[in-house]
Design a protein around this motif. Structure first.
Motif, short mmCIF file in Angstrom:
data_model
loop_
_atom_site.label_atom_id
_atom_site.label_comp_id
_atom_site.label_asym_id
_atom_site.label_seq_id
_atom_site.Cartn_x
_atom_site.Cartn_y
_atom_site.Cartn_z
N LYS A 116 -1.60 -57.26 -36.36
CA LYS A 116 -2.85 -56.51 -36.45
C LYS A 116 -2.93 -55.74 -37.77
O LYS A 116 -3.99 -55.71 -38.41
CB LYS A 116 -2.97 -55.53 -35.28
CG LYS A 116 -3.29 -56.17 -33.97
CD LYS A 116 -3.34 -55.13 -32.86
CE LYS A 116 -3.58 -55.77 -31.51
NZ LYS A 116 -3.53 -54.79 -30.41
N ALA A 117 -1.83 -55.14 -38.18
CA ALA A 117 -1.81 -54.40 -39.45
C ALA A 117 -2.04 -55.34 -40.63
O ALA A 117 -2.79 -55.01 -41.56
CB ALA A 117 -0.49 -53.65 -39.62
N ASN A 118 -1.43 -56.51 -40.59
CA ASN A 118 -1.63 -57.49 -41.67
C ASN A 118 -3.08 -57.97 -41.72
O ASN A 118 -3.65 -58.12 -42.81
CB ASN A 118 -0.69 -58.69 -41.49
CG ASN A 118 0.72 -58.38 -41.93
OD1 ASN A 118 0.96 -57.45 -42.70
ND2 ASN A 118 1.67 -59.15 -41.43
N ALA A 119 -3.69 -58.20 -40.56
CA ALA A 119 -5.10 -58.62 -40.53
C ALA A 119 -5.99 -57.52 -41.09
O ALA A 119 -6.93 -57.79 -41.85
CB ALA A 119 -5.51 -58.97 -39.10
N ALA A 120 -5.70 -56.26 -40.74
CA ALA A 120 -6.50 -55.14 -41.26
C ALA A 120 -6.33 -55.02 -42.77
O ALA A 120 -7.31 -54.78 -43.48
CB ALA A 120 -6.08 -53.84 -40.58
N LEU A 121 -5.12 -55.19 -43.27
CA LEU A 121 -4.89 -55.13 -44.71
C LEU A 121 -5.60 -56.27 -45.44
O LEU A 121 -6.15 -56.08 -46.52
CB LEU A 121 -3.39 -55.18 -45.03
CG LEU A 121 -2.62 -53.90 -44.77
CD1 LEU A 121 -1.12 -54.16 -44.93
CD2 LEU A 121 -3.07 -52.80 -45.69
N GLU A 122 -5.58 -57.44 -44.85
CA GLU A 122 -6.26 -58.60 -45.44
C GLU A 122 -7.76 -58.35 -45.52
O GLU A 122 -8.40 -58.62 -46.55
CB GLU A 122 -5.97 -59.85 -44.61
CG GLU A 122 -6.42 -61.12 -45.27
CD GLU A 122 -5.99 -62.34 -44.48
OE1 GLU A 122 -6.87 -63.18 -44.21
OE2 GLU A 122 -4.80 -62.45 -44.15
N THR A 123 -8.33 -57.80 -44.45
CA THR A 123 -9.75 -57.47 -44.44
C THR A 123 -10.06 -56.40 -45.48
O THR A 123 -11.04 -56.51 -46.21
CB THR A 123 -10.17 -56.99 -43.04
OG1 THR A 123 -9.93 -58.05 -42.11
CG2 THR A 123 -11.64 -56.62 -43.00
N GLU A 124 -9.22 -55.38 -45.54
CA GLU A 124 -9.44 -54.29 -46.49
C GLU A 124 -9.33 -54.77 -47.94
O GLU A 124 -10.10 -54.35 -48.80
CB GLU A 124 -8.42 -53.17 -46.25
CG GLU A 124 -8.70 -51.94 -47.07
CD GLU A 124 -7.75 -50.81 -46.72
OE1 GLU A 124 -7.39 -50.07 -47.65
OE2 GLU A 124 -7.37 -50.68 -45.55
N SER A 125 -8.41 -55.70 -48.19
CA SER A 125 -8.24 -56.17 -49.57
C SER A 125 -9.39 -57.05 -50.03
O SER A 125 -9.58 -57.27 -51.22
CB SER A 125 -6.92 -56.93 -49.71
OG SER A 125 -6.99 -58.18 -49.08
#
Length: 194
Positions: A167-176
């Motif tokens: 979930k954290a990786n998906a959020a970071l990917e979206t944020e980037s």
């Protein structure tokens, strides 16, 4: 000694190949039955907020049938009573907890359990063994029950941590890929799409 060697070999094999809680738990329930001699072994999950306990996985080898998916009110369970009293085993459920409707309905006479924790403090559920007749629980059976609950708790925690990481990786990917000010796709996102 042959039982201990065989048990250790099967536990090692299970730990080496299991990738999910189910892949770990099902063989451990079978081994727990072998060590304790009790006819039903099962893993429960406790939803304290809803006041319910659910059988997640079970193994039933003789008369007693404790079905997977069975949900009972947490307040009526042997697990709750055992935890509150610090009693992990009885071979006379009727004398200890004769008012438990769930125990009566399932025909439980002998009962053993231990808590399963996520991390060090969060109670996930219990690992249990039960029988419709009176059976003693050996020290080896009690140690096995405790060991298996620890192994299952560790697997549950690994799965929870992996899910959190995903979930954290998906959020970071979206944020980037998003402009922080406008919320629109940014240059990195446009280049990736091209």
């Amino acid at each position: 000694m042959p039982l201990q060697t065989d048990l250790l070999g099967k536990v090692s094999e299970t730990l080496g190949s299991a990738r999910t809680v189910e892949q770990l738990t099902r063989p451990l329930l079978e081994l727990l039955e072998l060590v304790t001699g009790l006819e039903s072994t099962y893993l429960t999950h406790i939803d304290a907020g809803a006041g319910m306990q659910t059988i997640v996985f079970s193994r039933n080898s003789r008369t007693m049938q404790i079905p997977e998916g069975l949900s009972v009110p947490w307040g009526d369970t042997l697990c709750k009573r055992a935890l509150e009293e610090g009693r992990s085993y009885t071979e006379d459920v009727g004398a200890c907890w004769g008012d438990s409707e769930a125990a009566k309905a399932l025909g439980i006479q002998t009962y053993a359990s231990t808590p399963v924790y996520l991390g060090r403090e969060h109670l996930y559920g219990t690992l249990c063994a039960a029988s419709s007749d009176r059976r003693p629980l050996t020290p080896q059976g009690q140690h096995t029950l405790t060991l298996f609950s620890t192994l299952i708790g560790q697997q549950l925690e690994r799965e929870r941590l992996l899910e959190d990481l995903q979930k954290a990786n998906a959020a970071l990917e979206t944020e980037s890929a998003t402009d922080a000010l406008t919320g629109l796709p940014n240059r990195r996102c446009a280049l990736a799409e091209l």
